[in-house]
Design an enzyme around this catalytic site. Sequence first.
Site, mmCIF file in Angstrom:
data_model
loop_
_atom_site.group_PDB
_atom_site.id
_atom_site.type_symbol
_atom_site.label_atom_id
_atom_site.label_comp_id
_atom_site.label_asym_id
_atom_site.label_seq_id
_atom_site.Cartn_x
_atom_site.Cartn_y
_atom_site.Cartn_z
ATOM 1 N N GLU A 1 -11.883 0.538 12.224
ATOM 2 C CA GLU A 1 -11.218 -0.731 12.672
ATOM 3 C C GLU A 1 -11.857 -1.165 13.978
ATOM 4 O OE1 GLU A 1 -6.651 -0.948 11.118
ATOM 5 O OE2 GLU A 1 -7.130 0.595 12.513
ATOM 6 N N LYS B 1 0.857 0.640 22.966
ATOM 7 C CA LYS B 1 -0.034 1.578 21.895
ATOM 8 C C LYS B 1 -1.147 1.077 21.593
ATOM 9 C CE LYS B 1 -0.449 3.244 17.674
ATOM 10 N NZ LYS B 1 0.052 2.960 16.518
ATOM 11 N N VAL C 1 -0.087 5.956 5.818
ATOM 12 C CA VAL C 1 1.060 5.323 6.803
ATOM 13 C C VAL C 1 2.258 4.732 5.728
ATOM 14 C CG1 VAL C 1 1.799 3.882 8.463
ATOM 15 C CG2 VAL C 1 -0.554 4.826 8.737
ATOM 16 N N GLY C 2 1.836 3.833 5.025
ATOM 17 C CA GLY C 2 2.720 3.391 3.922
ATOM 18 C C GLY C 2 3.474 4.169 2.938
ATOM 19 N N GLY D 1 0.841 -1.252 -0.159
ATOM 20 C CA GLY D 1 0.013 0.065 0.067
ATOM 21 C C GLY D 1 1.012 1.257 -0.142
#
Length: 304
Positions: free
Chosen positions: A268, A185, A11-12, A7
């Site tokens: 999510e 996290k 983020v990526g 991706g």
Amino acid sequence: MRVLVVGAGAVGGYFGGRLVEKGRDVTFLVRERRRKQLKENGLVIRSIHGDAVVTPKTLVAGEQAAPFDVVVFSNKAYHLQEAIRDAKPYIGEKTIVLPLLNGMAHMEWLWKEFGKERVLGGLCFIETTMEPDGTIVQSSPSHDVKFGEWSGEVTERVRALEELFFGCNARFRLSKQIVTDMWHKYLFIATMSGVTTLFHAPMGPVRSGEYGQELLLTLLKEIASIMRAHGAPIADDIEETQLAQMNDMSPHMKSSMQRDMEKGNLVEADHLQGYLLTLAKQYGITAPLLKAVYHHLKLYEQRG
């Protein structure tokens, strides 16, 4: 080392783009639409840490390529099965798999598909979003990645990754306690995403309201109690520590889940809050505020 980033989204695209910026050998596994966008505009990063425009190498699922040395999963959890399927042909016997997803449930999927010996622990802290034209906008002081062996050992391969990441315009850090880091996290992001989506507000208004501090600490304690029952190696005072961190955040800070809701995107919920409630049921723990968060998220999904 040859790196495949699964991706090229918020983020990526950001962390992979920072590697490309430093001259590392990075390829992005993308859809045709994203490939066309990258070919026309480049990979564009607008960041408080410095802007960048790089020309990335891309790969579309099914195209031929030799196994990569490192494969980074940076996708949302609801795309993980698809991402695993697409990336599998490019993962060889010695490939290092580095996941940067939120939560913990994805580790079981990755271990099952690739073997526990190939998969490192990993996480990231970043506030970033991708605009409709493909521009990645990064707006927080944090642009951090942590990675490490599940065992805590400092092996030759994580030293090689440390060398790969050295000098890039983001903070890549080798951790000797990555399991603890990931659970910490998870606690932070499940709480922050929970309150910002439940109240449709960034952290400033949430925490400064009459009941803000009480609600934040209550949710932190509910989630931490579930994690401790599950045997997660979290710190004894982690709830108070993370409440202090949340009080230090920019008042304008939003969770990525809140940003997704504002755009009408998928969230999510099952991977983060839902998985925690599955564990809570397993251990007989009541978590009413967490249930309220999850119920709100599921109602949002039903409206979709």
